[in-house]
Motif scaffolding. Structure first.
Motif, mmCIF file in Angstrom:
data_model
loop_
_atom_site.group_PDB
_atom_site.id
_atom_site.type_symbol
_atom_site.label_atom_id
_atom_site.label_comp_id
_atom_site.label_asym_id
_atom_site.label_seq_id
_atom_site.Cartn_x
_atom_site.Cartn_y
_atom_site.Cartn_z
ATOM 1 N N ARG A 1 -7.983 0.371 -8.311
ATOM 2 C CA ARG A 1 -7.093 0.381 -6.963
ATOM 3 C C ARG A 1 -6.169 -0.976 -6.788
ATOM 4 O O ARG A 1 -5.909 -1.046 -5.865
ATOM 5 N N ALA A 2 -5.711 -1.244 -7.875
ATOM 6 C CA ALA A 2 -4.778 -2.399 -7.987
ATOM 7 C C ALA A 2 -3.355 -1.846 -7.580
ATOM 8 O O ALA A 2 -2.993 -0.666 -8.225
ATOM 9 N N ARG A 3 -2.558 -2.179 -6.551
ATOM 10 C CA ARG A 3 -1.290 -1.825 -6.122
ATOM 11 C C ARG A 3 -0.242 -2.351 -6.995
ATOM 12 O O ARG A 3 -0.200 -3.473 -7.407
ATOM 13 N N GLY A 4 0.789 -1.534 -6.980
ATOM 14 C CA GLY A 4 2.180 -1.849 -7.461
ATOM 15 C C GLY A 4 3.251 -0.870 -7.281
ATOM 16 O O GLY A 4 3.123 -0.086 -6.398
ATOM 17 N N ILE A 5 4.425 -1.315 -7.590
ATOM 18 C CA ILE A 5 5.488 -0.156 -7.459
ATOM 19 C C ILE A 5 5.963 0.112 -8.904
ATOM 20 O O ILE A 5 6.206 -0.363 -9.794
#
Length: 349
Positions: free
Chosen positions: A188-192
């Motif tokens: 669930r690590a967020r990024g673009i």
């Protein structure tokens, strides 16, 4: 003149005189008896007749063979034409079968989802210098507008970049100007998610903290922000992860799950607020491995068990507990040191 001198006339006369008695005697023989005098002529006639028959039979066979070859060639050309026609029909039927399978998959996907979708067909591929786009056969007259998501049954394709009355240009996620909110499905690590260039079908996941747990092969899915894309829908797969020394974020290279140059039918997402795919597109091998570890007593935190509403849990990568730890049935929304499993290299607090 000497009588005994050799003369052809005399010789013929002597032969006739001697042959007359023999002919007379032969004519007095019975009909059933063999005429020995006519045997040479009969043999000669038989030889001539047999020779003529063999020659005529050979000519007849040669002529018949030539005619048969002409008929065989004509028949072969007819069979070749029929075979080509049947081959063309078979290829057409195979193409229709593949198209039927694709359309059936689209229909099943549309019936099973809660999103509001509009089906469209790719009718062109634009080789523009500034952008990497494709053209679909739906436009503003069909209710489309800029910024709407475009997906397939397998993953994200892009979003509408330039709508027109009857067609629309779709900017692919591989374009250098395309951005999609994404997160690592496992941790669930967020990024673009951003495209690298208009010439390469590769992506990168930017602004991921270097402390996050990102591994090669992890699935990157949509984060669902602004309800443009449905939450948890596949975007790309992690190809490589690099942790730079003087950088606060990881360098993550991605490979899109959908080949933008092989897509024929797409869906335009009109509304994605009610859809959340969760772990539907989680890798099967990872799911089976988690199940096996849970059966052996190892507590593994899956993406579904991690509360999305907890900022502390979302900012911290989920780690796998040691075999000696007791499995946690239901994690609390706020992770405590007793419930949060530690990595092997970390010292227990």
């Amino acid at each position: 003149m000497n009588f005994f001198n050799f003369d052809l006339k005399k010789l013929v006369m002597i032969g006739i005189v001697l042959a007359l008695p023999l002919i007379s005697i032969n004519m007095q023989q019975r009909p059933q008896e063999s005429n020995w005098l006519s045997k040479p002529f009969t043999m000669l006639a038989s030889a001539v007749s047999e020779t003529f028959y063999g020659f005529s039979h050979g000519v007849t066979d040669t002529t018949a063979m030539y005619v048969n070859l002409i008929n065989i060639k004509k028949h072969s050309e007819e069979l070749k034409s029929t075979n080509n026609e049947l081959q063309a029909r078979l290829e057409k039927m195979n193409e229709l079968l593949l198209e039927n399978d694709r359309l059936r998959g689209l229909l099943t996907f549309k019936e099973q989802t809660k999103m509001s979708l509009m089906a469209a067909q790719v009718i062109g591929r634009d080789l523009v210098i500034d952008h990497n786009t494709v053209t679909i056969n739906k436009g503003t007259n069909d209710g489309l507008k800029a910024g709407q998501a475009v997906i397939t049954t397998g993953g994200v394709l892009g979003y509408i970049f330039k709508p027109e009355p009857f067609t629309s240009h779709v900017m692919l996620i591989t374009d250098r100007y395309a951005v999609v909110d994404g997160l690592i499905q496992r941790t669930r690590a967020r990024g673009i998610v951003e495209g690298k260039s208009q010439y390469a079908s590769t992506l990168q996941l930017k602004y991921v903290e270097r402390t996050e747990d990102v591994q090669e092969g992890d699935m990157v899915v949509t984060g669902g922000l602004d309800n443009i894309f449905p939450k948890g829908f596949p975007v790309a797969v992690v190809e490589s992860v690099e942790k730079k020394t003087f950088s606060v974020s990881l360098k993550v290279d991605l490979r899109p799950v959908v080949d933008p140059y092989k897509v024929e039918e797409v869906f335009v997402v009109l509304s994605a607020a009610a859809e959340d795919f969760g772990d539907k597109y989680a890798p099967q091998a990872a799911t089976e491995g988690d199940t096996a570890e849970g059966a052996n007593g190892a507590a593994t935190a899956t993406p579904a068990a991690t509360p999305a509403a907890s900022p502390a849990a979302a900012a911290k990568p989920t780690a796998t507990a040691t075999p000696g730890a007791k499995p946690v049935a239901k994690p609390s929304p706020v992770a405590t040191p007793a419930q949060t499993p530690k990595k092997p290299e970390e010292k227990p607090q």
